[in-house]
Design a protein around this motif. Structure first.
Motif, PDB file in Angstrom:
ATOM      1  N   ALA A   1       0.832  -1.204   0.000  1.00 37.56           N
ATOM      2  CA  ALA A   1       0.000   0.000   0.000  1.00 37.56           C
ATOM      3  C   ALA A   1       0.868   1.256   0.000  1.00 37.56           C
ATOM      4  N   LYS A   2       1.924   1.220   0.776  1.00 32.41           N
ATOM      5  CA  LYS A   2       2.836   2.373   0.838  1.00 32.41           C
ATOM      6  C   LYS A   2       3.437   2.655  -0.538  1.00 32.41           C
ATOM      7  N   HIS A   3       3.898   1.617  -1.232  1.00 29.47           N
ATOM      8  CA  HIS A   3       4.506   1.805  -2.557  1.00 29.47           C
ATOM      9  C   HIS A   3       3.479   2.272  -3.574  1.00 29.47           C
ATOM     10  N   ILE A   4       2.256   1.779  -3.472  1.00 27.57           N
ATOM     11  CA  ILE A   4       1.200   2.199  -4.406  1.00 27.57           C
ATOM     12  C   ILE A   4       0.933   3.690  -4.268  1.00 27.57           C
ATOM     13  N   ILE A   5       0.815   4.157  -3.038  1.00 30.62           N
ATOM     14  CA  ILE A   5       0.514   5.571  -2.810  1.00 30.62           C
ATOM     15  C   ILE A   5       1.703   6.441  -3.214  1.00 30.62           C
ATOM     16  N   GLN A   6       2.927   6.005  -2.907  1.00 27.93           N
ATOM     17  CA  GLN A   6       4.097   6.781  -3.313  1.00 27.93           C
ATOM     18  C   GLN A   6       4.204   6.887  -4.828  1.00 27.93           C
ATOM     19  N   ASP A   7       3.901   5.798  -5.530  1.00 31.46           N
ATOM     20  CA  ASP A   7       3.917   5.842  -6.996  1.00 31.46           C
ATOM     21  C   ASP A   7       2.865   6.819  -7.516  1.00 31.46           C
ATOM     22  N   PHE A   8       1.724   6.856  -6.848  1.00 32.77           N
ATOM     23  CA  PHE A   8       0.662   7.789  -7.226  1.00 32.77           C
ATOM     24  C   PHE A   8       1.142   9.231  -7.067  1.00 32.77           C
ATOM     25  N   PHE A   9       1.875   9.508  -5.987  1.00 30.49           N
ATOM     26  CA  PHE A   9       2.417  10.852  -5.776  1.00 30.49           C
ATOM     27  C   PHE A   9       3.361  11.247  -6.912  1.00 30.49           C
TER      28      PHE A   9
ATOM     29  N   ARG B   1      -0.894  17.794  -2.377  1.00 29.79           N
ATOM     30  CA  ARG B   1      -1.808  17.632  -1.244  1.00 29.79           C
ATOM     31  C   ARG B   1      -2.940  16.690  -1.644  1.00 29.79           C
ATOM     32  N   PHE B   2      -3.510  16.031  -0.662  1.00 33.47           N
ATOM     33  CA  PHE B   2      -4.576  15.059  -0.937  1.00 33.47           C
ATOM     34  C   PHE B   2      -5.374  14.807   0.331  1.00 33.47           C
ATOM     35  N   ARG B   3      -6.514  14.171   0.148  1.00 39.15           N
ATOM     36  CA  ARG B   3      -7.342  13.720   1.261  1.00 39.15           C
ATOM     37  C   ARG B   3      -7.418  12.194   1.201  1.00 39.15           C
ATOM     38  N   PRO B   4      -7.698  11.538   2.307  1.00 39.34           N
ATOM     39  CA  PRO B   4      -7.690  10.068   2.309  1.00 39.34           C
ATOM     40  C   PRO B   4      -8.554   9.444   1.232  1.00 39.34           C
ATOM     41  N   TYR B   5      -9.726  10.041   0.965  1.00 46.06           N
ATOM     42  CA  TYR B   5     -10.584   9.415  -0.043  1.00 46.06           C
ATOM     43  C   TYR B   5     -10.010   9.526  -1.455  1.00 46.06           C
ATOM     44  N   ASP B   6      -9.016  10.401  -1.648  1.00 40.00           N
ATOM     45  CA  ASP B   6      -8.378  10.512  -2.969  1.00 40.00           C
ATOM     46  C   ASP B   6      -7.538   9.282  -3.305  1.00 40.00           C
ATOM     47  N   VAL B   7      -7.032   8.599  -2.282  1.00 42.15           N
ATOM     48  CA  VAL B   7      -6.140   7.460  -2.519  1.00 42.15           C
ATOM     49  C   VAL B   7      -6.734   6.136  -2.036  1.00 42.15           C
ATOM     50  N   GLN B   8      -7.901   6.200  -1.448  1.00 40.97           N
ATOM     51  CA  GLN B   8      -8.477   4.980  -0.871  1.00 40.97           C
ATOM     52  C   GLN B   8      -8.727   3.903  -1.920  1.00 40.97           C
ATOM     53  N   ASP B   9      -9.253   4.302  -3.068  1.00 37.26           N
ATOM     54  CA  ASP B   9      -9.572   3.314  -4.104  1.00 37.26           C
ATOM     55  C   ASP B   9      -8.323   2.640  -4.675  1.00 37.26           C
ATOM     56  N   LEU B  10      -7.175   3.294  -4.538  1.00 32.14           N
ATOM     57  CA  LEU B  10      -5.946   2.686  -5.042  1.00 32.14           C
ATOM     58  C   LEU B  10      -5.595   1.404  -4.301  1.00 32.14           C
ATOM     59  N   LEU B  11      -6.061   1.303  -3.046  1.00 33.36           N
ATOM     60  CA  LEU B  11      -5.716   0.155  -2.217  1.00 33.36           C
ATOM     61  C   LEU B  11      -6.743  -0.967  -2.297  1.00 33.36           C
ATOM     62  N   GLN B  12      -7.814  -0.752  -3.036  1.00 32.22           N
ATOM     63  CA  GLN B  12      -8.876  -1.748  -3.112  1.00 32.22           C
ATOM     64  C   GLN B  12      -8.388  -3.119  -3.575  1.00 32.22           C
ATOM     65  N   PRO B  13      -7.480  -3.204  -4.575  1.00 35.51           N
ATOM     66  CA  PRO B  13      -7.023  -4.543  -5.011  1.00 35.51           C
ATOM     67  C   PRO B  13      -6.286  -5.326  -3.935  1.00 35.51           C
TER      68      PRO B  13
ATOM     69  N   LEU C   1      -6.478  -0.404   6.511  1.00 33.50           N
ATOM     70  CA  LEU C   1      -5.231  -0.428   5.753  1.00 33.50           C
ATOM     71  C   LEU C   1      -4.815   0.984   5.369  1.00 33.50           C
ATOM     72  N   LEU C   2      -5.768   1.808   4.957  1.00 28.62           N
ATOM     73  CA  LEU C   2      -5.460   3.182   4.582  1.00 28.62           C
ATOM     74  C   LEU C   2      -4.926   3.962   5.780  1.00 28.62           C
ATOM     75  N   LYS C   3      -5.551   3.777   6.936  1.00 30.05           N
ATOM     76  CA  LYS C   3      -5.116   4.488   8.146  1.00 30.05           C
ATOM     77  C   LYS C   3      -3.680   4.086   8.517  1.00 30.05           C
ATOM     78  N   GLU C   4      -3.397   2.790   8.497  1.00 30.20           N
ATOM     79  CA  GLU C   4      -2.054   2.328   8.854  1.00 30.20           C
ATOM     80  C   GLU C   4      -1.010   2.815   7.840  1.00 30.20           C
TER      81      GLU C   4
END
Length: 366
Positions: A209-217, A224-236, A264-267
């Motif tokens: 999850a960490k690598h997915i979000i960093q790649d998105f950045f 800047r972002f809000r949690p719901y902006d990246v939440q769907d990225l972790l669905q898989p 998972l998003l919170k952690e």
């Protein structure tokens, strides 16, 4: 048309050999094992010990026979488990010295260097090199190089070799203590390459999850972002297997999947904050996260603090300590900037030559 012969039992496909760390290293095998290794039917010059590919080895042993030719030495090395032939090539300097022994000796002396004679010292260096390369029977030799089979005889084509001075047998004892450990920890453990195919499953969902979000950045230059902006990225990453009842075995819908996703998003966000990759400038109900590397306001604030405070007499000599900078950033910019985030900012400013580290944990401007 004949079919390609199948690989013998215990010999993995050649495309997987590079996955074994032992393949790229000089294997410290006993001579007896080197002599017993089987040669690959796929690629000549590659051998297998316990189904693990080997093509270069590291051996320490006693010279039990020697032959010298114009271009090379041939030493028989015995480590107590067997004797192997080692072909040790002479380098060009060694051969030049043999062709003209008085070439570099000379009778010149350089009094202008306070008695230091560069030519004489070079001669001594070459003589020392010769002594390390020309061994006698009974002396200790260490040799590294690829294994070859010539005239049905296994031998080592030395890429490096030298005499080991070991009057107290300290080197031999250390070698004989290290070798069994290498066998237990590596050589005697068969390589199971099939596990590598499942290596992704060994990585925790949190790390993924960490690598997915960093790649998105990086891909979207997110500042800047809000949690719901990246939440769907972790669905898989969430295994949403339907729950079933014990009566009809039909799927029963439940909130477990969404709860797992939120957890998972919170952690993941907590991990990114702890590592300084993201931070919240103001903690409020509107959860806005800032990407540290993309926050130009934070970079400007830190740069201004270093520039202004390094002019003060207290910091003029060594610069501002990182803890002072952190305290100033929290006072003037945001209480929520941690040390990890500040280190990332300082590193970025230093790479851009905006600031310079004057010593450990001290920063100043040019």
């Amino acid at each position: 048309m004949q079919a390609a012969p199948a690989d013998p039992a215990g010999e993995p496909p050649s495309v997987t050999w590079g996955l074994d760390p032992m393949f790229s290293a000089f294997a410290r095998l006993f001579v007896g094992d080197i002599l017993r290794m089987t040669e690959s039917t796929q690629v000549p010059g590659i051998y297998f010990y316990n189904s693990r590919p080997v093509y270069k080895v590291d051996v320490l042993g006693t010279v039990v026979y020697k032959r010298e030719r114009e271009d090379f030495f041939c030493y028989g090395v015995d480590d107590g488990t067997g004797v192997i032939n080692c072909l040790c090539w002479k380098n060009e300097l060694f051969k030049e010295e043999e062709e003209d022994p008085g070439k570099s000796g000379g009778k010149r002396s350089d009094k202008g260097h306070g008695g230091f004679n560069p030519v004489g010292e070079l001669k001594k260096l070459r003589q020392a090199q010769q002594k390390r390369c020309r061994l006698e029977i009974g002396e200790l030799l260490r040799v590294r190089g690829p294994v070859k089979t010539s005239r049905q005889q296994r031998e080592i084509m030395a890429s490096t070799f030298y005499k080991v001075n070991d009057p107290m047998m300290a080197s031999q004892i250390a070698w004989m203590m290290e070798a069994p450990q290498l066998y237990r920890q590596f050589y005697d453990k068969p390589l199971q390459l099939q596990h590598n195919a499942k290596s992704d499953s060994a990585i925790s969902p949190l790390s993924k999850a960490k690598h997915i979000i960093q790649d998105f950045f990086k891909q979207n230059s997110v500042s800047r972002f809000r949690p719901y902006d990246v939440q769907d990225l972790l669905q898989p990453l969430i295994s949403c297997q339907p729950q079933t009842t014990s009566v009809d075995q039909e799927p029963v819908a439940g909130p477990s999947g969404s709860r797992q996703l939120r957890q998972l998003l919170k952690e993941t966000l907590d991990m990114l904050q702890n590592e300084g990759i993201v931070y919240r400038k103001v903690k409020s109900q509107d959860e806005v996260y800032l990407v540290t590397a993309q926050d130009k306001d934070l970079l400007i604030a830190v740069k201004d603090i270093v520039r202004e405070d390094s002019k003060r007499e207290k910091y003029a000599e060594k610069g501002c300590h990182i803890l002072h900078i952190l305290s100033a950033v929290r006072q003037r910019y945001s209480l929520n900037v941690n040390k990890a985030a500040l280190e990332l900012v300082l590193k970025s400013l230093e790479c851009n030559s905006d600031i310079v580290s004057s010593s450990d944990n001290h920063y100043t401007v040019f």
